[in-house]
Design a protein around this motif. Structure first.
Motif, PDB file in Angstrom:
ATOM      1  N   GLU A  43      84.789  24.697  84.798  1.00 40.48           N
ATOM      2  CA  GLU A  43      85.775  23.654  84.466  1.00 40.48           C
ATOM      3  C   GLU A  43      86.869  23.692  85.520  1.00 40.48           C
ATOM      4  O   GLU A  43      87.898  24.324  85.324  1.00 40.48           O
ATOM      5  N   ASP A  71      84.661  15.369  80.154  1.00 39.16           N
ATOM      6  CA  ASP A  71      85.621  16.382  79.737  1.00 39.16           C
ATOM      7  C   ASP A  71      86.477  15.774  78.637  1.00 39.16           C
ATOM      8  O   ASP A  71      86.844  14.595  78.699  1.00 39.16           O
ATOM      9  N   SER A  72      86.749  16.568  77.639  1.00 39.36           N
ATOM     10  CA  SER A  72      87.511  16.053  76.502  1.00 39.36           C
ATOM     11  C   SER A  72      88.401  17.153  75.966  1.00 39.36           C
ATOM     12  O   SER A  72      88.264  18.318  76.336  1.00 39.36           O
ATOM     13  N   SER A  87      91.042  22.991  75.797  1.00 39.96           N
ATOM     14  CA  SER A  87      90.583  23.007  74.398  1.00 39.96           C
ATOM     15  C   SER A  87      89.382  23.915  74.172  1.00 39.96           C
ATOM     16  O   SER A  87      89.234  24.523  73.124  1.00 39.96           O
ATOM     17  N   ASN A  88      88.527  23.974  75.191  1.00 41.84           N
ATOM     18  CA  ASN A  88      87.292  24.738  75.052  1.00 41.84           C
ATOM     19  C   ASN A  88      87.478  26.227  75.330  1.00 41.84           C
ATOM     20  O   ASN A  88      86.639  27.035  74.982  1.00 41.84           O
ATOM     21  N   PHE A 116      92.859  12.969  70.340  1.00 40.33           N
ATOM     22  CA  PHE A 116      91.640  13.410  71.024  1.00 40.33           C
ATOM     23  C   PHE A 116      91.440  12.507  72.225  1.00 40.33           C
ATOM     24  O   PHE A 116      91.525  11.277  72.107  1.00 40.33           O
ATOM     25  N   TYR A 151      86.619  20.869  66.806  1.00 33.50           N
ATOM     26  CA  TYR A 151      87.816  20.682  65.991  1.00 33.50           C
ATOM     27  C   TYR A 151      87.644  19.619  64.907  1.00 33.50           C
ATOM     28  O   TYR A 151      88.623  19.246  64.254  1.00 33.50           O
ATOM     29  N   ASP A 152      86.431  19.140  64.720  1.00 31.40           N
ATOM     30  CA  ASP A 152      86.199  18.075  63.718  1.00 31.40           C
ATOM     31  C   ASP A 152      86.772  18.403  62.335  1.00 31.40           C
ATOM     32  O   ASP A 152      87.360  17.525  61.699  1.00 31.40           O
ATOM     33  N   ARG A 178      85.314   9.681  72.023  1.00 32.44           N
ATOM     34  CA  ARG A 178      84.080   9.607  72.809  1.00 32.44           C
ATOM     35  C   ARG A 178      83.421   8.251  72.619  1.00 32.44           C
ATOM     36  O   ARG A 178      82.889   7.662  73.572  1.00 32.44           O
TER      37      ARG A 178
END
Ligand code: IMP
Length: 194
Positions: A43, A71-72, A87-88, A116, A151-152, A178
């Motif tokens: 990343e 990337d999110s 975040s990851n 998000f 994180y849902d 997304r």
């Protein structure tokens, strides 16, 4: 005859979301595993865009297929956008542990707003095109729901009175960050008949 596209992610949850959009317009979605690509892109970068572009370029070394990389991240207002592009990887451990750690950080916080964000990069024949999406919501008081990933369970959508993890994939794919980016990608692929 299906057109193939590589969805360059190691995240199974994301892959499923991409499939729903891209298969509808006649693509065969190929995963990194299908292409026997065992490397994982680092990343590298200071923004979602830079990181997504670098991931796309990294994976293009291993395939001639058109590909998408993403990337999110989740940005929490009261934590000044944390964890954002990290975040990851801001802590080790499972998704459940990361969710709990974020909830602990917000224990005494009334401002629970969050957003998000997702950036998708499409790379084909050296041309890079970018698509962005976002969704505003809140961080719930406790994890709720068992669907989805990441994180849902703690991302709450006030208008639906549900977290992402309480939505079936079809519902999440109508509103998510997304999904917004994927809708733009789909329009582009259709417009240029790629
Ligand atoms: P990356 O794009 O691979 O860097 O991952 C972004 C991080 O944000 C991961 O930890 C994901 O779990 C999380 N994330 C991104 N999109 C979503 C989503 O739709 N639901 C839950 N978590 C997400």
């Amino acid at each position: 005859m299906f057109k193939k596209i590589l969805v360059a992610t190691t995240n199974f949850g994301k892959l499923e979301e991409y499939k729903k959009f891209l298969e509808l317009i006649g693509f065969e979605v190929v995963s990194l595993k299908d292409e026997q690509i065992n490397e994982e892109a680092p990343e590298n970068g200071n923004s979602y865009t830079e990181i997504a572009e670098n991931k796309a370029k990294f994976y293009s070394k291993y395939t001639h297929l058109p590909l998408v990389a993403e990337d999110s991240g989740l940005e929490i207002f009261s934590l000044k956008g944390f964890p954002g592009i990290n975040s990851n990887r801001w802590m080790g451990g499972t998704d459940v542990e990361k969710n709990q750690a974020l909830l602990n950080k917000l224990r005494n916080t009334t401002d629970r707003r969050a957003v998000f964000k997702a950036v998708i990069v499409y790379l084909h024949k050296k041309s890079l095109v970018r698509f962005e999406g976002e969704l505003y919501g809140e961080i719930s008081k406790k994890p709720q729901g068992s669907m989805g990933f990441g994180y849902d369970p703690i991302f709450y959508i006030p208008s639906l009175n549900k977290t992402f993890a309480e939505l079936i994939l079809m519902e999440k794919n109508k509103i998510s960050h997304r999904a917004h980016a994927l809708q733009k990608l789909v329009s582009y692929l259709k417009k240029y008949q790629l």
